[in-house]
Design an enzyme around this catalytic site. Sequence first.
Site, PDB file in Angstrom:
ATOM      1  N   HIS A  78      38.681 -33.174  25.692  1.00 40.02           N
ATOM      2  CA  HIS A  78      37.440 -32.288  25.675  1.00 40.02           C
ATOM      3  C   HIS A  78      36.175 -32.485  25.155  1.00 40.02           C
ATOM      4  O   HIS A  78      35.209 -32.732  25.827  1.00 40.02           O
ATOM      5  CB  HIS A  78      37.630 -30.629  25.263  1.00 40.02           C
ATOM      6  CG  HIS A  78      38.984 -30.111  25.853  1.00 40.02           C
ATOM      7  ND1 HIS A  78      39.524 -28.909  25.462  1.00 40.02           N
ATOM      8  CD2 HIS A  78      39.869 -30.693  26.880  1.00 40.02           C
ATOM      9  CE1 HIS A  78      40.533 -28.642  25.925  1.00 40.02           C
ATOM     10  NE2 HIS A  78      41.000 -29.421  27.079  1.00 40.02           N
ATOM     11  N   HIS A 237      39.445 -27.072  35.254  1.00 40.59           N
ATOM     12  CA  HIS A 237      39.836 -27.683  33.842  1.00 40.59           C
ATOM     13  C   HIS A 237      40.650 -29.117  33.962  1.00 40.59           C
ATOM     14  O   HIS A 237      40.775 -29.533  33.290  1.00 40.59           O
ATOM     15  CB  HIS A 237      40.769 -26.613  33.016  1.00 40.59           C
ATOM     16  CG  HIS A 237      40.950 -27.133  31.677  1.00 40.59           C
ATOM     17  ND1 HIS A 237      40.024 -27.165  30.626  1.00 40.59           N
ATOM     18  CD2 HIS A 237      41.908 -27.834  30.901  1.00 40.59           C
ATOM     19  CE1 HIS A 237      40.550 -27.684  29.399  1.00 40.59           C
ATOM     20  NE2 HIS A 237      41.706 -28.146  29.739  1.00 40.59           N
ATOM     21  N   ASP A 241      39.431 -32.275  32.072  1.00 40.62           N
ATOM     22  CA  ASP A 241      40.528 -33.397  31.281  1.00 40.62           C
ATOM     23  C   ASP A 241      40.519 -34.473  31.907  1.00 40.62           C
ATOM     24  O   ASP A 241      40.757 -35.461  31.075  1.00 40.62           O
ATOM     25  CB  ASP A 241      42.085 -32.639  31.607  1.00 40.62           C
ATOM     26  CG  ASP A 241      42.329 -31.584  30.380  1.00 40.62           C
ATOM     27  OD1 ASP A 241      41.612 -31.248  29.395  1.00 40.62           O
ATOM     28  OD2 ASP A 241      43.283 -30.905  30.727  1.00 40.62           O
ATOM     29  N   HIS A 264      47.670 -35.775  31.460  1.00 38.39           N
ATOM     30  CA  HIS A 264      47.328 -36.954  30.688  1.00 38.39           C
ATOM     31  C   HIS A 264      48.249 -38.104  30.712  1.00 38.39           C
ATOM     32  O   HIS A 264      47.741 -39.330  30.639  1.00 38.39           O
ATOM     33  CB  HIS A 264      47.586 -36.422  29.294  1.00 38.39           C
ATOM     34  CG  HIS A 264      46.625 -35.154  28.944  1.00 38.39           C
ATOM     35  ND1 HIS A 264      45.198 -35.116  29.190  1.00 38.39           N
ATOM     36  CD2 HIS A 264      46.928 -33.709  28.608  1.00 38.39           C
ATOM     37  CE1 HIS A 264      44.836 -33.898  28.850  1.00 38.39           C
ATOM     38  NE2 HIS A 264      45.783 -33.134  28.539  1.00 38.39           N
TER      39      HIS A 264
END
Length: 305
Positions: A78, A237, A241, A264
């Site tokens: 973030h 979001h 990311d 991720h």
Amino acid sequence: MVRQHTLKNIIRATGVGLHSGEKVYLTLKPAPVNTGIVFVRTDLDPVVEIHGDARAVGSTNFATALCQGDVKVSTVEHLLSAMAGLGVDNAYVEVSASEIPLMDGSASPFVFLLQSAGLEAQNAPKRFIRVKKPIRVDEGDKFASLEPHSGFRLSFTIDFQHPAIGEDVQSTSFDFSTTTFVKEISRARTFGFMKDLEYFKNNNLARGANMENAIVLDDYRVLNDEGLRYRDELVRHKVLDAIGDLYLLGHSLIGEYKAYKSGHALNNKLLLALLEHQDAWEYVVFEDEAQTTPISYVEPAFVGA
């Protein structure tokens, strides 16, 4: 010339770690040209520095963690997203624990911190990484890819079978600029499902998460009293990311990122695949004033106006 930027002033903040639940002290400091983003664990003696680099990613379990030996700094995405959004090339990030504070679960508080510190142009050209050839990584039905593009574009699709997440809010695309990032992406919060709570507890995860810093969904609805900040806040979001994860290249990207159900781990796999194929990318700078910059960065003091 498109110049590198760092912070004008030192700025501090305090928050709670998403997974540890610990109080964390954060200090952002200016750094010289070509430093990149360097994370500094000030709670250790001697202090340990870890560069924001895709090859330093050691864990991607519900957050991106940078590691050096047995020392780590987790949940960097973030803050890195805010750095990328405002065009910060060089900074020291001092942190008093193994995790960046979660703040409100979005990048917005970090944008505010960076705007408050102010940005300073440095006497060196900003280096971009331009994608020359397509790169794609797959994992089951998930994928993430980078393709040549004249600017920086991101397209993301999620796939949640949930009454509160309609088909029309599971895909989004953005042409990246500072203004777009601040207004359309930075405020999107991290999210979680009540059904995963037991797994988190058993694995010592998400101990700092609550409805003040995350969107929480049960089997039927969003539980937060204030609801969502955007109708498609969840997929936004995921874009937030991705911007943070991609900034672990150490430079702003010129290319198009496309993803389906990526996270991720897959984002990092994509970066490592890109770096491995050296014919698929190149460094570029824009030293000629007449050249059109492919990405629009706005002086942060005026971004929110």
